[in-house]
Structures are given as structure tokens and as C-alpha cells.
Design a protein around this motif. Sequence first.
Motif, PDB file in Angstrom:
ATOM      1  N   THR A  80       0.839  -1.203   0.000  1.00 23.63           N
ATOM      2  CA  THR A  80       0.000   0.000   0.000  1.00 23.63           C
ATOM      3  C   THR A  80       0.867   1.244   0.000  1.00 23.63           C
ATOM      4  O   THR A  80       0.583   2.221  -0.726  1.00 23.63           O
ATOM      5  CB  THR A  80      -0.908  -0.004   1.238  1.00 23.63           C
ATOM      6  N   ILE A  81       1.943   1.226   0.825  1.00 25.30           N
ATOM      7  CA  ILE A  81       2.837   2.388   0.877  1.00 25.30           C
ATOM      8  C   ILE A  81       3.475   2.637  -0.479  1.00 25.30           C
ATOM      9  O   ILE A  81       3.601   3.788  -0.933  1.00 25.30           O
ATOM     10  CB  ILE A  81       3.903   2.175   1.965  1.00 25.30           C
ATOM     11  N   GLN A  82       3.883   1.561  -1.182  1.00 28.50           N
ATOM     12  CA  GLN A  82       4.510   1.758  -2.496  1.00 28.50           C
ATOM     13  C   GLN A  82       3.521   2.341  -3.486  1.00 28.50           C
ATOM     14  O   GLN A  82       3.874   3.229  -4.282  1.00 28.50           O
ATOM     15  CB  GLN A  82       5.064   0.424  -3.013  1.00 28.50           C
ATOM     16  N   LEU A  83       2.261   1.872  -3.453  1.00 28.23           N
ATOM     17  CA  LEU A  83       1.252   2.438  -4.357  1.00 28.23           C
ATOM     18  C   LEU A  83       1.053   3.923  -4.083  1.00 28.23           C
ATOM     19  O   LEU A  83       0.945   4.742  -5.006  1.00 28.23           O
ATOM     20  CB  LEU A  83      -0.064   1.690  -4.198  1.00 28.23           C
ATOM     21  N   ILE A  84       0.991   4.298  -2.783  1.00 30.61           N
ATOM     22  CA  ILE A  84       0.809   5.709  -2.435  1.00 30.61           C
ATOM     23  C   ILE A  84       2.010   6.525  -2.879  1.00 30.61           C
ATOM     24  O   ILE A  84       1.868   7.627  -3.458  1.00 30.61           O
ATOM     25  CB  ILE A  84       0.577   5.851  -0.919  1.00 30.61           C
ATOM     26  N   PHE A  85       3.236   6.015  -2.622  1.00 31.38           N
ATOM     27  CA  PHE A  85       4.448   6.758  -2.957  1.00 31.38           C
ATOM     28  C   PHE A  85       4.549   6.955  -4.470  1.00 31.38           C
ATOM     29  O   PHE A  85       4.874   8.056  -4.954  1.00 31.38           O
ATOM     30  CB  PHE A  85       5.678   6.015  -2.434  1.00 31.38           C
ATOM     31  N   GLU A  86       4.278   5.911  -5.246  1.00 32.83           N
ATOM     32  CA  GLU A  86       4.347   6.043  -6.719  1.00 32.83           C
ATOM     33  C   GLU A  86       3.322   7.054  -7.208  1.00 32.83           C
ATOM     34  O   GLU A  86       3.584   7.824  -8.147  1.00 32.83           O
ATOM     35  CB  GLU A  86       4.125   4.675  -7.363  1.00 32.83           C
ATOM     36  N   GLY A  87       2.137   7.075  -6.568  1.00 33.52           N
ATOM     37  CA  GLY A  87       1.140   8.084  -6.953  1.00 33.52           C
ATOM     38  C   GLY A  87       1.598   9.494  -6.614  1.00 33.52           C
ATOM     39  O   GLY A  87       1.370  10.436  -7.377  1.00 33.52           O
ATOM     40  N   PRO A 143      12.034  -1.968  -5.313  1.00 35.80           N
ATOM     41  CA  PRO A 143      12.526  -0.578  -5.364  1.00 35.80           C
ATOM     42  C   PRO A 143      12.202   0.220  -4.102  1.00 35.80           C
ATOM     43  O   PRO A 143      12.625   1.360  -3.970  1.00 35.80           O
ATOM     44  CB  PRO A 143      11.785   0.005  -6.568  1.00 35.80           C
ATOM     45  N   LEU A 144      11.441  -0.370  -3.174  1.00 41.94           N
ATOM     46  CA  LEU A 144      10.986   0.359  -1.992  1.00 41.94           C
ATOM     47  C   LEU A 144      11.873   0.053  -0.790  1.00 41.94           C
ATOM     48  O   LEU A 144      12.158  -1.104  -0.501  1.00 41.94           O
ATOM     49  CB  LEU A 144       9.548  -0.033  -1.660  1.00 41.94           C
ATOM     50  N   GLN A 145      12.305   1.128  -0.119  1.00 43.94           N
ATOM     51  CA  GLN A 145      13.008   0.990   1.150  1.00 43.94           C
ATOM     52  C   GLN A 145      12.129   1.554   2.256  1.00 43.94           C
ATOM     53  O   GLN A 145      11.588   2.653   2.123  1.00 43.94           O
ATOM     54  CB  GLN A 145      14.339   1.760   1.134  1.00 43.94           C
ATOM     55  N   ALA A 167       9.348   5.951   4.059  1.00 45.64           N
ATOM     56  CA  ALA A 167       9.422   5.193   2.807  1.00 45.64           C
ATOM     57  C   ALA A 167      10.244   5.972   1.802  1.00 45.64           C
ATOM     58  O   ALA A 167      10.147   7.203   1.709  1.00 45.64           O
ATOM     59  CB  ALA A 167       8.025   4.930   2.270  1.00 45.64           C
ATOM     60  N   GLN A 168      11.057   5.228   1.045  1.00 49.82           N
ATOM     61  CA  GLN A 168      11.908   5.847   0.030  1.00 49.82           C
ATOM     62  C   GLN A 168      11.932   4.953  -1.195  1.00 49.82           C
ATOM     63  O   GLN A 168      12.117   3.736  -1.087  1.00 49.82           O
ATOM     64  CB  GLN A 168      13.328   6.035   0.570  1.00 49.82           C
ATOM     65  N   LEU A 169      11.719   5.565  -2.389  1.00 64.12           N
ATOM     66  CA  LEU A 169      11.778   4.835  -3.650  1.00 64.12           C
ATOM     67  C   LEU A 169      13.125   5.046  -4.305  1.00 64.12           C
ATOM     68  O   LEU A 169      13.744   6.111  -4.149  1.00 64.12           O
ATOM     69  CB  LEU A 169      10.676   5.303  -4.598  1.00 64.12           C
TER      70      LEU A 169
END
Length: 549
Positions: free
Chosen positions: A46-53, A95-97, A112-114
Motif C-alpha cells: 500500500t505504501i509503495q502504491l501511495i508513494f508512486e502516486g 525498489p521500496l526501502q 518510505a523511500q523509492l
Amino acid sequence: MRSIFFRVYIGIVLAVIAVGTSALLGYRYWQAERLDQYLLQQSRGTIQLIFEGMQRHRGERQDQWKELSQRVTGLDFELVPKDLTVQLKTTRWGPLQLHLARLGDDKRLVLAQLDGVSDQWLRFVLSERKVSEQFFRGTTLLLLNELGRLPKQSRQQALREMQDQFGFVLRWLSRDQLAAGYVQNRALSRGDTVVELTTLDNGDRAIRTLAPIGNSGEFLQLGDAPLYVPFPRAWLVALIILSLLLLAGLCFLLIRPLERRLNRMMDEVRALQPGVDTTHLTVEGRDTLTAVAGSINTMSERIGQLLKAQRDLNHAVSHELKTPLSRCRFHLELADQKLTSAGNDGDNPARKHLRGISDNLGELNSLVEEILLYASLESHRPDLQLRQFPLAPALELLLVPLVEQNPNLKVQRHLEPGLMIDADSHYIKRALQNLLNNAFQYAETTVAVTAASFEGKVIVRIGDDGPGIPESHRESVLEPFTRVESSRSRRTGGTGLGLAIVRQIAHWHGGEVSIGQSKMGGAEASLEFVCRGTAPADTDSYSIQTDTH
């Protein structure tokens, strides 16, 4: 601290406190690690989806995306500059840290960091309560939005590739694969997202989310995603068992030194021989056991003093009696000579009285001799002249005068030839002589003498068919001056010291003596010694049985 029980009690209390504290600290650490893993596993996709958005949008549209994501997932987050002033635990998925820091027992700060975005972090504050129905419903909407951006033919492949980013299963289902009830099907037909609680095979609760994929007639399923269980029963049982085992181990380490001291004290008490040696119990420490050891030592010394006084008295009295006994014997001989010179050679009453006095003096003299011998054996270990001693010839020689003096008794011999023991011939003959005297003294018709080897030991058994010794008296007759009922009374000529002397001699030779019942019904005395081999016999065998009358 003199009270050993108070010390043990305090030790057990401290052990319980130590185990309880260790278990609590271990449990808190384990729970914190479990919560860390749970929040990261459930929220990472979920965090990765939010960050990419957030990265796709700029300005007002980015704010709109942020507001929408917060509203549908229930998560609070913001975009912040990179800051390394916080102690973080880093985990990477693709790709997510994710960088995690604990804010308390139930809250976690997640940054979170991409890859490719080095100047900004997306900061979340997560807790177990945030992973709720709203969170899974919002995650489903974000997934559908991400799939809607892709061409239809590549959506299933994209979902499979996104699986690695999520901590629960993502499935693309056809209508035939859908396992839902009537109510869920009605909701899905209306285009609603369905969130339901399920039970896993291990009994844990989980969340399953179902949503239609547009108007395709296919569905997206998230989960089953296990819910966080603060107190898993299996782990709690394991923790309790481990704590009990640890407590038992600590109690064992606490009690073990006490047990060792008690065992050592028992061994030392068994080894005590008051009046024979000066061995004492070890006295150490300042507790109750120390006081007990000191009291036993004091008691042992007093008993030793009493025994020594008794032996000294017996020895002194016996020695003092020998002189008047000798004078009495001398006067008896003078009286006998005067009767003879007066012409009274016949069997008159005076001479009968003199013979009776002579017999009594002989018995008294034998008693004095026995007392002196026993006192000598008991007071100190004699300087034994140990040599290889042949048993069978010695028994044969000792039997000769007894057989001649008792022609009415039958003697059964079974003497294994060549039996050898390490013994002082003077003392061992005395022990055998005492046992043979007893047997001949109390036998009615038969005496049995056996000597044989068995399992590395030499066993000599001397029995008779007399009245025997009751089982309740078979240990006590080995004590000095101990007698049983009138059938074995002083009238038969015993002193009450013969068996005590035998036991003392056997003890000095490393042997044992016991009293039992013979096959003929009378008493049987057994002597056991370590066998020192065999020697050639002068004759082919001593194993004979004779009836001597």
C-alpha cells in the motif's frame, strides 16, 4: 545467615522474580519484533502504491492524491525532506526501502523511500489499529486504480509482478473461481468492495477483500491477510513452559549444593566410629547444617569418651579379677591336697563342692579372657600378620578335638579344597573356633561345616540342628553380652562374647558375618571373605561326608 530454610526461601523468591522479569522483558521484545514485522508486511504494498502516486503528480494534483489516499486507507502520512537524525531499522522490498523507528509499544514511525528519489521521504505513523477493514478496502481501490492505468491484456501479468510488493496474496478470479455467499455476490454485482473476516487453518483470524474489476466479470481478491494476535496461545504456552523449566533449573542449582552437603554428611556419619578413630564431620559455613555437623561431632566425641571409659573399666576389672582368681585356684588346690592327706579320697560332699567351685572359677576365668580379648580388638586394630591362609586344612584341624569331645554328634563336612584367603592365622582360627564351639554346644545330633567359593568370595557356613536363634535376635546376638531365650542360656557355658569377637575379627579382615537358619532347623553362622585364589590340596578333595559317633 544461619537459617538455611530462610536462605532457600529467599533464593526461590529471587529466582521467581528473575525468571518473571526475564520472561516479561523477553515477551515485550518478542512482541515488539512481531508488531514491526506485521506492520511492514501488511503495509508495504500500500505504501509503495501511495508513494508512486505521489511521484506521478505535482502541485495541486499531488495534494488531491494525498487526500484521496488518506481518506480511503485511513493512513496519515506526509512528504518530508530526508532526515537521518532518527535511529532507523531498514528493510527493502524491490525498489521500496522502508525505515522503521519505534514511537512506543504500539506505534511505529515508517519512512518510505523509492529508488531514484533521494531527497524526500514519505513519513507514516502506523499502529495495529490502522490495519483495519478501511485499510484493506482502500488498498483494493488503489490496486484497481493502478491496474486501470494499464492495457487490459497486461493487467494480470502486472498483478503477478506486484505480488512481491505485498505481504498477502493477490488473486485475479473469474466468476467460476469466486467463492462467495449470496450477500457477497449481491454486493459485488452492485460494484461494491466486500471485506469479510475468515478463519485460517491454524485458527487465526484473517481479512479477505473482494472487488469487481470494472465490468469485466472478473474479480480482484486480497488475502487472506492474517490479523495481528497480541497473545498467541501456542507462543504463550511455550513461554510459560520455558519459564517453568528455567525456574526449575535455578531451583535445582540452588538446592543442589545443599543436597551435596547432606549426602557428604550422611557418608561421614556412616563412616564415624566413635571411640575407634578421631574422624569428624566437615564443618563449614555458618548455617543450620554447620550447627548440625558441630552437634554430631560433639555427640560423637562424648560417645567415644563413654565407650573408652567402658573399655577401660572392663579391661581394668578383668585384669584385677585375674589375681584373686589365681589365688582362689591356688587355695582350691591346697584344700584338695589337705583332703587327700586326711584320707578323704572318696566321692564325699566336700570334694563335690570343691569341684563345683573349680568349674565356676574356670567359667569365670574364661569370661575374663573373652572380655580382655574383645576389649583388645575393639580398642584398636591389631597389627595383623596377613598371610595366605588355607581354610580347609584349618577347619579339619579345629574339628578334631571337638569331634573327640562330642562322640554322640554327627559332623557333615563339605570343604572345597585349596581355598585361600588373606588372614592372620591366630585371629582367623579364633573366629572359626568360636563358631565351631557354638555349633557343637547347641547341636542336638548334627553339625554341618561347609566352605566354598562363590562369585569371588569364600563363604564358610557352620550350622547345627539345635534350637536356633529367632529372626528378631539374629542381629543383636552379634553384640557383646547379648543372649536370647533360656534355651541358649549361660547354663550351656557361653559368655555372650563369642559372636561379637567373631564379628570384630571378620571386620578387621574385610569380611562379614551373619546369622541365619540352617537347613536342619538350627542356627547357621556364615563368614564371607574375599577369595585370594586356590592352592594345590594335599589330597584329592576335602569334600567328604562322615558320620562320627
